[in-house]
Write an enzyme that holds these catalytic residues in place. Structure first.
Site, short mmCIF file in Angstrom:
data_model
loop_
_atom_site.label_atom_id
_atom_site.label_comp_id
_atom_site.label_asym_id
_atom_site.label_seq_id
_atom_site.Cartn_x
_atom_site.Cartn_y
_atom_site.Cartn_z
N ASP A 130 0.86 -1.25 -0.04
CA ASP A 130 -0.01 0.02 0.08
C ASP A 130 0.69 1.41 0.08
OD1 ASP A 130 -2.33 -1.65 0.27
OD2 ASP A 130 -2.04 -1.94 2.31
N ASP A 166 4.14 -0.03 -8.84
CA ASP A 166 3.87 0.81 -9.89
C ASP A 166 4.14 2.19 -9.36
OD1 ASP A 166 1.62 0.32 -8.15
OD2 ASP A 166 0.46 1.81 -9.21
N THR A 205 1.80 -10.52 -10.12
CA THR A 205 0.90 -10.74 -8.99
C THR A 205 -0.58 -10.20 -9.52
OG1 THR A 205 1.14 -8.59 -8.07
CG2 THR A 205 2.79 -9.91 -7.31
N PHE A 207 -2.21 -7.48 -8.30
CA PHE A 207 -2.38 -6.34 -8.39
C PHE A 207 -1.16 -5.85 -9.64
CE2 PHE A 207 -4.20 -3.48 -5.18
CZ PHE A 207 -4.92 -4.55 -4.40
C1 LIG Z 1 -2.04 -3.43 -2.54
S1 LIG Z 1 -2.14 -5.15 -1.94
C2 LIG Z 1 -0.78 -6.05 -2.89
C3 LIG Z 1 -1.34 -7.54 -2.89
C4 LIG Z 1 -0.33 -8.48 -3.57
N1 LIG Z 1 1.18 -8.21 -3.05
C5 LIG Z 1 -0.17 -8.12 -4.91
O1 LIG Z 1 0.68 -7.63 -5.61
O2 LIG Z 1 -1.41 -8.70 -5.68
C6 LIG Z 1 -1.35 -4.93 -0.31
C7 LIG Z 1 -1.58 -6.41 0.59
O3 LIG Z 1 -0.63 -6.05 1.84
C8 LIG Z 1 -1.65 -6.41 2.90
N2 LIG Z 1 -0.81 -5.53 3.87
C9 LIG Z 1 -0.98 -4.13 4.13
N3 LIG Z 1 -0.14 -3.71 5.29
C10 LIG Z 1 0.48 -5.04 5.81
C11 LIG Z 1 1.08 -5.31 6.97
N4 LIG Z 1 1.54 -4.31 7.59
N5 LIG Z 1 1.44 -6.31 7.05
C12 LIG Z 1 1.06 -7.46 6.33
N6 LIG Z 1 0.14 -7.48 5.36
C13 LIG Z 1 -0.20 -6.10 4.99
C14 LIG Z 1 -2.97 -6.02 2.57
O4 LIG Z 1 -4.09 -6.65 3.20
C15 LIG Z 1 -2.98 -6.42 1.19
O5 LIG Z 1 -3.41 -7.77 0.95
#
Ligand SMILES: C[S@@+](CC[C@H](N)C(=O)[O-])C[C@H]1O[C@@H](n2cnc3c(N)ncnc32)[C@H](O)[C@@H]1O
Length: 228
Positions: A130, A166, A205, A207
């Protein structure tokens, strides 16, 4: 139960909490901010048969982690994922493919240092974290200087940190921080993964596929941990 407007409502409960709890052979789920010794012991037991351990931070729907685990069944792959549904679905999909070396810690990845000894990881993947784009939210970014120090400490010599995003500003900021860390050396770097030599070995992935379909460029680096 009746609310102040006289309508009925039920207390909503995320159904995935119980599903996650039913998978103690694959998922360690934290109930508080920090793991208990029992949580750490449970993960240790699950990964004990494997001499090599890789982690992915925020694997989301799990496609990347599952593919890695399928390709390299002799190593353990541990995802740290906050969300119950994503943790459960990842494990469910892995089981359907007969994968036995994938585990999820349903917790904040900042707890990683409480689970692993220094120099115990062969690699850490961070894919599309994120970005917390607004200026006053940037402090929430997982790849901040102090957590990068933790990752460096957890990696074995020759272990790697792999990062894809990205988000160019987040990428450049992280690259600058990692570039200044004496025990990291950047060995792969591109600001356009799909036009680079690294695309062949790339596992996309969920995303990433979305951003790519929107015409966004994917930034990627891999930093390796140096010996003394
Ligand atoms: C933007 S998504 C990307 C998911 C995957 N990596 C992809 O590229 O498709 C970010 C993921 O990180 C998880 N996430 C965010 N902060 C986190 C943290 N501090 N510890 C573990 N997971 C986290 C969210 O729940 C989400 O599933």
């Amino acid at each position: 139960m009746t609310d102040s407007f006289g309508s009925h409502f039920r207390t909503w409960k995320n159904q995935y909490i119980d599903l996650v709890e039913s998978k103690t052979d694959k998922i360690i789920s934290l109930v508080t901010e920090h793991p208990t010794p029992a949580h750490c012991e449970s993960l240790k037991k699950l990964i004990a048969p494997f001499s090599t351990v890789f982690c992915e931070i925020g694997p989301g729907s799990g496609g990347h982690l599952i593919e890695l685990a399928a390709r390299n069944p002799t190593a353990a792959y541990v995802g740290f994922e906050l969300r119950f549904k994503r943790a459960f679905k990842t494990v469910q999909k892995a089981e359907k493919r007969g994968i036995k070396n994938l585990f999820v810690v349903r917790a904040n990845a900042l707890t990683m240092k409480e689970f692993f000894a220094p120099a115990s990881l062969a690699g850490v993947y961070v894919n599309f974290p994120d970005p917390w784009s607004k200026k006053h939210w940037k402090k929430n970014r997982i790849l901040n200087p102090s957590f990068l120090e933790v990752l460096q400490e957890l990696l074995a010599v020759d272990g790697f940190l792999s990062y894809k995003t990205d988000h160019l500003e987040y990428f450049e900021e992280t690259l600058e921080t990692v570039g200044k860390m004496p025990r990291f050396s950047i060995r792969k770097l591109t600001k356009d993964l799909y036009a680079s030599e690294f695309v062949e070995a790339n596992i996309p992935t969920e995303f990433e596929n979305l951003f790519k379909s929107q015409g966004l460029k994917i930034n990627f680096f891999e930093a390796v941990k140096l010996g003394n």
